[in-house]
Structure formats: structure tokens, C-alpha cells
Design a protein around this motif. Structure first.
Motif, short mmCIF file in Angstrom:
data_model
loop_
_atom_site.label_atom_id
_atom_site.label_comp_id
_atom_site.label_asym_id
_atom_site.label_seq_id
_atom_site.Cartn_x
_atom_site.Cartn_y
_atom_site.Cartn_z
N ASP A 134 3.96 -16.08 -81.14
CA ASP A 134 2.92 -15.89 -80.13
C ASP A 134 3.21 -16.72 -78.89
O ASP A 134 3.08 -16.24 -77.76
N THR A 147 6.07 -15.37 -76.85
CA THR A 147 5.62 -14.19 -76.10
C THR A 147 4.85 -14.60 -74.85
O THR A 147 5.08 -14.05 -73.77
N VAL A 148 3.97 -15.58 -74.98
CA VAL A 148 3.20 -16.06 -73.82
C VAL A 148 4.13 -16.63 -72.76
O VAL A 148 4.00 -16.31 -71.57
N ARG A 162 7.24 -15.97 -72.22
CA ARG A 162 8.00 -14.88 -71.59
C ARG A 162 7.13 -14.08 -70.63
O ARG A 162 7.52 -13.82 -69.49
N GLU A 163 5.94 -13.71 -71.06
CA GLU A 163 5.05 -12.90 -70.22
C GLU A 163 4.61 -13.66 -68.96
O GLU A 163 4.49 -13.07 -67.89
N GLU A 164 4.38 -14.96 -69.09
CA GLU A 164 3.93 -15.77 -67.95
C GLU A 164 5.10 -16.28 -67.12
O GLU A 164 4.88 -16.87 -66.06
N ARG A 165 6.31 -16.09 -67.62
CA ARG A 165 7.54 -16.52 -66.94
C ARG A 165 7.52 -18.02 -66.64
O ARG A 165 7.79 -18.46 -65.54
N ASP A 196 10.04 -24.21 -73.82
CA ASP A 196 11.01 -23.23 -74.31
C ASP A 196 12.11 -23.94 -75.09
O ASP A 196 12.61 -23.43 -76.08
N PRO A 205 7.02 -18.80 -61.04
CA PRO A 205 6.29 -17.59 -61.49
C PRO A 205 5.18 -17.19 -60.53
O PRO A 205 4.99 -16.02 -60.28
#
Length: 155
Positions: free
Chosen positions: A22, A25-26, A28-31, A50, A143
Motif C-alpha cells: 500500500d 503504491t502511495v 508511486r502515485e504521489e511521485r 522509498d 511532484p
């Protein structure tokens, strides 16, 4: 000058009950490269980067969707208050070996300040082309800057 002038209030957070998958994923999505981990009361419980996911998360490669983030997070989080000076924050970052510091007041998360934020701010304050070039690189990779650029392109 204190950090309240440069703090980012748009902090990426995850819950301590989230799985490593999870959290990945966050990020990656939020960069972004880190998230503040909150406990059930919404208080800062730690930080996860990361790098934490790669270095420590690989031990759980077979169970990323079941292993909670509390297995890999940093619990000794260095935080500062909004009225902390920029000089004090950079000194704290140097002493503690961190590049991201949550801004907390009375237990409430107000934002985050990063080394990148400070470099961009100082480049704006100083008349130095080399610093402005570095700041431009940082801003182009940010981002929020990238999202703002995308929004203006679609308008």
C-alpha cells in the motif's frame, strides 16, 4: 526567517496499519520519496522512505501485501515546530543525517520541510546563478511543480 515560510503543508501520509505494498503504491502515485506514518490517533508514528522499502522491505518480498509498514518505518522521527529557524533546521538535518523533517506543533502535523525546499529557498534569496540552476533542477523534479505544470498545460 523560520520554516513556516517554506513548509509544504501538502504532506503525503500513510497509516501505520497500511501494508508495505500500500505504501509503495502511495509513493508511486504521489511521485514522492517518503511519507509520514500516522497512528490511529493521527499522530506522527514514524517516517517511511522509498529507500526503507527497498532496503528493508525486500526481506518481506513474499508478503508485501500482508506486511505492515511498521516493520520498515523509522520510528525515531526528528521533527521541528513551525517557528524553527531555517538555520536550526539545517543544523538538525546535518546532525541527524536526515533530509526530510515533519513540522509538528502540539502533536499536530502541520507540514514537512525538505532539504530541497531549503535549497530552492536559499537560491531565491542569494544572487548566485549556480544555486538558481540547482533550484531549477529540483523544482522540475518536484511532484507539486510537475502537477502544476500538467494542470496549466491542459487549461
Amino acid at each position: 526567517m523560520n520554516i513556516s515560510a517554506i513548509v509544504s503543508e501538502d504532506v503525503v501520509t500513510v497509516d501505520i496499519e497500511d501494508t508495505i505494498l500500500d505504501v509503495a503504491t502511495v509513493l508511486r502515485e504521489e511521485r514522492v520519496g517518503s511519507a509520514v506514518v500516522l497512528n490511529a490517533n493521527g499522530e506522527v508514528a514514524g517516517m517511511v522512505t522509498d529507500r526503507d522499502l527497498v532496503v528493508y522491505g525486500q526481506m518481506y518480498a513474499d508478503s508485501l501485501d500482508q506486511t505492515l509498514v511498521n516493520e520498515v518505518l523509522t520510528v525515531d522521527v526528528v521533527s521541528v515546530s513551525p517557528d524553527t529557524s531555517i538555520e536550526a533546521v539545517t543544523e538538525t538535518m546535518r546532525e541527524e543525517g536526515v533530509r526530510r523533517v515533519p513540522v509538528v506543533e502540539y502533536g499536530d502535523l502541520h507540514g514537512i520541510v525538505t532539504l530541497d525546499d531549503i535549497v530552492v529557498h536559499l537560491a531565491g534569496e542569494l544572487d548566485n546563478q549556480k544555486l538558481r540552476n540547482i533550484a531549477a533542477v529540483i523544482e522540475s523534479e518536484s511532484p507539486t511543480r510537475s502537477a502544476d505544470s500538467l494542470e496549466s498545460e491542459t487549461e
